[in-house]
Design an enzyme around this catalytic site. Structure first.
Site, PDB file in Angstrom:
ATOM      1  CB  ALA A   1      29.314  20.818  77.051  1.00  0.00           C
TER       2      ALA A   1
ATOM      3  CG  ASP B   1      31.525  26.025  74.951  1.00  0.00           C
ATOM      4  OD1 ASP B   1      31.298  27.054  75.614  1.00  0.00           O
ATOM      5  OD2 ASP B   1      30.672  25.480  74.220  1.00  0.00           O
TER       6      ASP B   1
ATOM      7  CE  LYS C   1      27.021  26.278  72.337  1.00  0.00           C
ATOM      8  NZ  LYS C   1      27.751  25.676  73.453  1.00  0.00           N
TER       9      LYS C   1
ATOM     10  N   GLY D   1      29.705  12.113  79.576  1.00  0.00           N
ATOM     11  CA  GLY D   1      28.937  12.846  78.575  1.00  0.00           C
ATOM     12  C   GLY D   1      29.619  12.824  77.224  1.00  0.00           C
TER      13      GLY D   1
HETATM   14  N1  LIG Z   1      29.386  25.803  82.239  1.00  0.00           N
HETATM   15  C1  LIG Z   1      29.305  26.050  80.935  1.00  0.00           C
HETATM   16  O1  LIG Z   1      29.874  27.016  80.430  1.00  0.00           O
HETATM   17  C2  LIG Z   1      28.533  25.117  80.066  1.00  0.00           C
HETATM   18  C3  LIG Z   1      28.735  25.141  78.671  1.00  0.00           C
HETATM   19  C4  LIG Z   1      27.991  24.256  77.889  1.00  0.00           C
HETATM   20  C5  LIG Z   1      27.077  23.388  78.490  1.00  0.00           C
HETATM   21  N2  LIG Z   1      26.906  23.421  79.846  1.00  0.00           N
HETATM   22  C6  LIG Z   1      25.968  22.495  80.501  1.00  0.00           C
HETATM   23  O2  LIG Z   1      26.419  21.188  80.216  1.00  0.00           O
HETATM   24  C7  LIG Z   1      25.325  20.284  80.107  1.00  0.00           C
HETATM   25  C8  LIG Z   1      25.432  19.521  78.792  1.00  0.00           C
HETATM   26  O3  LIG Z   1      25.319  20.449  77.704  1.00  0.00           O
HETATM   27  P1  LIG Z   1      25.453  19.970  76.176  1.00  0.00           P
HETATM   28  O4  LIG Z   1      25.330  21.200  75.351  1.00  0.00           O
HETATM   29  O5  LIG Z   1      26.645  19.097  75.983  1.00  0.00           O
HETATM   30  O6  LIG Z   1      24.119  19.091  76.018  1.00  0.00           O
HETATM   31  P2  LIG Z   1      23.856  17.889  74.989  1.00  0.00           P
HETATM   32  O7  LIG Z   1      24.652  18.069  73.746  1.00  0.00           O
HETATM   33  O8  LIG Z   1      22.375  17.811  74.878  1.00  0.00           O
HETATM   34  O9  LIG Z   1      24.392  16.578  75.747  1.00  0.00           O
HETATM   35  C9  LIG Z   1      23.721  16.074  76.882  1.00  0.00           C
HETATM   36  C10 LIG Z   1      24.552  14.976  77.520  1.00  0.00           C
HETATM   37  O10 LIG Z   1      23.901  14.573  78.724  1.00  0.00           O
HETATM   38  C11 LIG Z   1      23.619  13.154  78.667  1.00  0.00           C
HETATM   39  N3  LIG Z   1      22.349  12.835  79.322  1.00  0.00           N
HETATM   40  C12 LIG Z   1      21.201  13.545  79.235  1.00  0.00           C
HETATM   41  N4  LIG Z   1      20.219  12.938  79.973  1.00  0.00           N
HETATM   42  C13 LIG Z   1      20.793  11.833  80.517  1.00  0.00           C
HETATM   43  C14 LIG Z   1      20.315  10.796  81.376  1.00  0.00           C
HETATM   44  N5  LIG Z   1      19.037  10.795  81.820  1.00  0.00           N
HETATM   45  N6  LIG Z   1      21.167   9.820  81.754  1.00  0.00           N
HETATM   46  C15 LIG Z   1      22.459   9.833  81.327  1.00  0.00           C
HETATM   47  N7  LIG Z   1      22.966  10.778  80.506  1.00  0.00           N
HETATM   48  C16 LIG Z   1      22.143  11.764  80.108  1.00  0.00           C
HETATM   49  C17 LIG Z   1      23.546  12.838  77.190  1.00  0.00           C
HETATM   50  O11 LIG Z   1      23.744  11.454  76.985  1.00  0.00           O
HETATM   51  P3  LIG Z   1      23.191  10.719  75.670  1.00  0.00           P
HETATM   52  O12 LIG Z   1      24.198  10.978  74.597  1.00  0.00           O
HETATM   53  O13 LIG Z   1      23.071   9.315  76.054  1.00  0.00           O
HETATM   54  O14 LIG Z   1      21.851  11.358  75.363  1.00  0.00           O
HETATM   55  C18 LIG Z   1      24.693  13.724  76.657  1.00  0.00           C
HETATM   56  O15 LIG Z   1      25.936  13.114  76.906  1.00  0.00           O
HETATM   57  C19 LIG Z   1      24.069  21.160  80.230  1.00  0.00           C
HETATM   58  O16 LIG Z   1      23.613  21.080  81.551  1.00  0.00           O
HETATM   59  C20 LIG Z   1      24.561  22.567  79.933  1.00  0.00           C
HETATM   60  O17 LIG Z   1      23.805  23.556  80.592  1.00  0.00           O
HETATM   61  C21 LIG Z   1      27.625  24.249  80.650  1.00  0.00           C
END
Ligand SMILES: NC(=O)c1ccc[n+]([C@@H]2O[C@H](COP(=O)([O-])OP(=O)(O)OC[C@H]3O[C@@H](n4cnc5c(N)ncnc54)[C@H](OP(=O)(O)O)[C@@H]3O)[C@@H](O)[C@H]2O)c1
Length: 295
Positions: free
Chosen positions: A148, A118, A81, A144
């Site tokens: 996203a 998004d 992305k 977060g």
């Molecule tokens: N519904 C939808 O349309 C949609 C769209 C996009 C994403 N999503 C979902 O949203 C989620 C996040 O996606 P993303 O693309 O933003 O991922 P990302 O960029 O990898 O961000 C992950 C986030 O989760 C946090 N995190 C991960 N493991 C953790 C833990 N053990 N304890 C506390 N915080 C933790 C991270 O914190 P740190 O910064 O501290 O690592 C970060 O804030 C995923 O599950 C994805 O499938 C859904």
């Protein structure tokens, strides 16, 4: 047969778009776009294209989209992305602010525009599932600070939220996210400590989980909801499973709950409309079809 040849064979000369990622097999985008193609009797195709996380592979993708007459564009998922942005001809203003592209649209002149839907998807599912929630009515908590969360913070600030409490395990990432999105009109983005996440819920009108916690294969989100007002809406953007631990706990105490599937479905609308020229909406039937694909 290369993945490109396979996609072209499936499209069979019809206009097409695809989901690009690495890996891409798990994506539900073909199911949601396929539903609309069928619903509107359109002679088009939406496929999958695995593209490795290397600049040369992304350059090959861009060249393919440019030279293929029936290619209309694509969606992008992890890990492309951000890396795609310098390769495109134009980045739409919202995508530029978010710093990420999830939709590429080939324009009539053949140029490629990067967009981000998004935030649109998030706001659309919020307004359809919690129509009485108003952005101006009080503080919002977002957990977060990943990709996203960036789109969600951008859309909530644009919608007029007076105070956004941003909480992330890595606090410095929340600070980096908050700075460019903090409005100059006195409204605030407050970065709170991860350990204080339960206290942040006081007076909140909306709680959003934009971390990957609670997702299949990830640890659960450990959050005490005692301080959250019962009138607050709770949105978990994780959609595998649809009913996360957070939503189950919120539902038990009477909060209005919004799962992640609505955001996923709605974020597909702008791309579909641009590629195939038909206005679409999310329906219960489509939701059922894509939810069945999640199992
Ligand atoms: N519904 C939808 O349309 C949609 C769209 C996009 C994403 N999503 C979902 O949203 C989620 C996040 O996606 P993303 O693309 O933003 O991922 P990302 O960029 O990898 O961000 C992950 C986030 O989760 C946090 N995190 C991960 N493991 C953790 C833990 N053990 N304890 C506390 N915080 C933790 C991270 O914190 P740190 O910064 O501290 O690592 C970060 O804030 C995923 O599950 C994805 O499938 C859904």
């Amino acid at each position: 047969m290369t993945p490109y040849d396979k996609l072209l064979a499936e499209a069979d000369g019809r206009p097409f778009a695809c989901i690009v990622g690495w890996p891409v097999e798990h994506s539900r985008s073909p199911a949601l776009h396929g539903f609309w193609l069928k619903q509107h009797h359109l002679d088009g195709h939406y496929g999958r294209l695995p593209v490795e996380p290397q600049r040369a592979a992304l350059e090959e993708l861009v060249a393919f989209l440019r030279r293929t007459p029936n290619a209309r564009g694509c969606n992008l998922t992890l890990p492309h992305k951000i890396e795609i942005t310098p390769l495109l001809d134009r980045i739409a203003p919202v995508a530029a602010r978010i710093g990420a592209v999830n939709t590429v649209v080939k324009q009539a002149d053949g140029s490629l525009e990067g967009r981000n839907s998004d935030g649109f998807g998030f706001m659309a599912t919020l307004s359809s599932n919690a129509p009485d929630w108003h952005a101006e009515s009080g503080p919002v908590v977002v957990l977060g600070a990943g990709g996203a969360a960036r789109a969600i913070v951008c859309s909530l600030i644009d919608a007029g939220v007076p105070e956004l409490r941003l909480v992330n395990r890595t606090q410095s990432k929340a600070v980096d996210l908050a700075v460019p999105f903090t409005p100059t009109d006195g409204r605030r983005i407050v970065v709170d400590r991860w350990d204080d996440r339960a206290e942040c819920l006081k007076d909140a009108t909306l709680l959003v989980n934009a971390t990957s916690l609670g997702m299949k294969g990830q640890p659960p989100l450990d959050l005490d909801l005692a301080h959250l007002p019962h009138a607050a809406a709770v949105c978990d953007i994780v959609y595998t499973p649809l009913e996360t631990g957070l939503l189950a706990a919120a539902r038990r105490r009477g909060n209005r709950c919004i799962d992640g599937l609505g955001m996923l479905l709605h974020q597909g609308r702008p791309g579909f409309e641009a590629w195939f020229g038909v206005k679409v909406d999310v329906s219960a039937e489509q939701r059922r079809a894509v939810a069945a694909d999640l199992l």
